[in-house]
Scaffold this active site. Structure first.
Site, PDB file in Angstrom:
ATOM      1  N   GLU A 329      33.381  57.342 104.847  1.00 51.71           N
ATOM      2  CA  GLU A 329      34.409  57.744 103.773  1.00 51.71           C
ATOM      3  C   GLU A 329      35.588  57.169 104.117  1.00 51.71           C
ATOM      4  OE1 GLU A 329      33.199  62.212 102.164  1.00 51.71           O
ATOM      5  OE2 GLU A 329      34.571  62.103 104.013  1.00 51.71           O
ATOM      6  N   CYS A 330      36.486  56.715 103.108  1.00 53.79           N
ATOM      7  CA  CYS A 330      37.742  56.105 103.322  1.00 53.79           C
ATOM      8  C   CYS A 330      37.716  55.208 104.815  1.00 53.79           C
ATOM      9  CB  CYS A 330      38.629  57.228 103.471  1.00 53.79           C
ATOM     10  SG  CYS A 330      40.613  56.762 103.309  1.00 53.79           S
ATOM     11  N   GLY A 331      38.220  55.224 105.772  1.00 61.39           N
ATOM     12  CA  GLY A 331      38.269  54.697 106.999  1.00 61.39           C
ATOM     13  C   GLY A 331      36.698  54.137 107.300  1.00 61.39           C
ATOM     14  N   SER A 430      33.044  54.792 100.310  1.00 60.43           N
ATOM     15  CA  SER A 430      33.972  55.117  98.821  1.00 60.43           C
ATOM     16  C   SER A 430      35.239  55.600  99.787  1.00 60.43           C
ATOM     17  CB  SER A 430      33.398  56.198  98.263  1.00 60.43           C
ATOM     18  OG  SER A 430      34.451  56.665  97.255  1.00 60.43           O
TER      19      SER A 430
END
Length: 438
Positions: A329-331, A430
């Site tokens: 997720e993200c990072g 994502s």
């Protein structure tokens, strides 16, 4: 449920809510009260300060992303074994998104749903009697939201305090405290908000200093006396907000990977899953006895060179992904790609399990609620599963690559934003942070 509850909010952001909430929790804990915090909306950082001050986990309560039964269950869980629950708001009290009443993501939604009184933290810088006009509007705006008191923040002088208190007293709103303008009553910040509590070696001393000021300048007895038992429509235990991705979950956990909602962790554990932490920054591979790996968000852009040189971590992650699912997720998503460009424009090789390249040198704020429809079967559900969550990042995607998308996104208004993230084999990632199943 034993705890009585109160909501701490404001007219706008940057009024000092987190500092005041943290100080109240710490000051009441000093008195022997069992206190817990909670946070309105999608925020990873503020709950960690609540936890540091209270000694107990702090959950997020999000009226837009969470269905009402989940909200009620999480409030009940937050209130267990506590005398007082303090819910810190986000933005201004009534700020949210378009949507049906009670599902707008505002702090007011929570106050109205649970019938809890609101204490406003109001920054009085550059104001005196006008404060009363602003607060009168807040009191009258929504009959389902009861503004029960105010804490004046950043008071300039004794004369300033008297002027404001006299004006506010005339509208019948109790003044519960008046905090002077003090440069040392702040929490450190960086590009995604406050510096995380776990990264600040002096956090204990900082919280103690804030609690000292709260004790000197606020009426803690009056604040605690305002709290009321929350009204709950559904008192049954909450089902997990998200399905656990496995029974033994390898969880990246260090200064680069730390953004995972406490309510998600609690739900996974309640469903019988075990979380096994490992540290990519310490060059640790995901444990081989786990059946799924989760790379949460955080600050990999600040540690890109160290991650790129962590051969044991990267090699172990690639081997893990050959037979077991991995999600970022993200990072975490940034690290799953081919490369990450840091703030100085230096390109660092990442895991290469997905085909994209991200950059923190080219920054643009991406912020907002999101609805994600999964494009294929994977770690968070089958194709077509709908999740609610948000985006909050400054890095940008500079090369999308050729992977199939992880999901298709809409914003809070239902406007299509197109494909997001990637999936390849057992790997997915994502920028989207999942909060709950829709």
């Amino acid at each position: 449920m034993s705890a009585r509850g109160v909501v701490l909010s404001a007219v706008r952001s940057s009024s000092g809510k987190t500092v005041v909430a943290t100080g109240i929790l710490a000051a009441l804990a000093r008195r022997g009260m069992r206190v817990r915090g909670a946070k309105s909306g999608p925020d990873y950082i503020d709950p960690a300060f609540h936890a540091a001050a209270s000694g107990a986990p702090s959950f997020n309560l999000d009226s837009w992303a969470m269905a009402p039964p989940l909200l009620d269950g999480l409030l009940q869980l937050s209130s267990q074994d506590a005398d007082l629950l303090l819910i810190e708001g986000a933005l201004g009290l009534f700020d949210g998104v378009s949507g049906p009443p009670g599902r707008r993501g505002s702090t007011a939604d929570l106050a109205a749903r649970f019938r809890l009184p609101v204490i406003l933290v109001h920054d009085v810088s550059g104001q005196s009697q006008t404060v009363a006009a602003i607060l009168r509007g807040m009191m009258l705006h929504d009959p389902d939201v009861r503004v029960a008191g105010v804490i004046l923040n950043r008071v300039g002088s004794e004369r300033h305090r008297r002027l404001v208190e006299e004006a506010v007293g005339a509208i019948g709103l109790p003044v519960l405290g008046a905090l002077p303008r003090q440069a040392d009553l702040q929490l450190p910040e960086r590009h995604l908000g406050l510096v995380q509590a776990g990264e600040d070696a002096a956090i204990g001393a900082t919280i103690a200093r804030i609690a000292d000021s709260i004790e000197r300048h606020c009426d803690l007895d009056a604040i605690a006396a305002l709290a009321l038992p929350p009204a709950l429509a559904d008192a049954s235990p909450a089902a997990p907000a998200l399905p656990p991705p496995g029974q033994r979950i390898a969880l990246a956990s260090d200064a680069a990977f730390s953004f995972l909602y406490p309510h998600v962790i609690a739900g996974w554990r309640a469903a019988g899953a075990r979380l096994v932490p490992f540290s990519p920054l310490a060059d640790e591979a995901p444990p081989s006895n786990c059946d799924a790996c989760w790379l949460p968000g955080g600050y990999p852009e600040l540690h890109a060179a160290r991650i790129a040189s962590a051969e044991t971590f990267l090699g172990g992650l690639r081997r893990f992904a050959e037979a077991r699912p991995v999600h970022g997720e993200c990072g975490g998503h940034m690290v799953l790609g081919r490369a990450l460009v840091d703030a100085d424009g230096v390109r660092h090789t990442m895991a290469g399990l997905l085909d994209h390249v991200t950059s923190f040198a080219e920054r643009r704020l991406h912020l907002g609620y999101r609805v994600a429809t999964l494009s294929g079967d994977g770690i968070l559900g089958q194709a077509g599963t709908i999740l609610r969550g948000h985006e909050f990042h400054y890095s940008v995607l500079v090369e999308r690559g050729g992977d199939a998308p992880f999901a298709f996104l809409q914003d809070a208004r239902g406007e299509a934003l197109g494909p997001e993230g990637g999936r390849r084999g057992l790997v997915s990632g994502s920028y989207f942070h999942a909060i709950a199943n829709a």
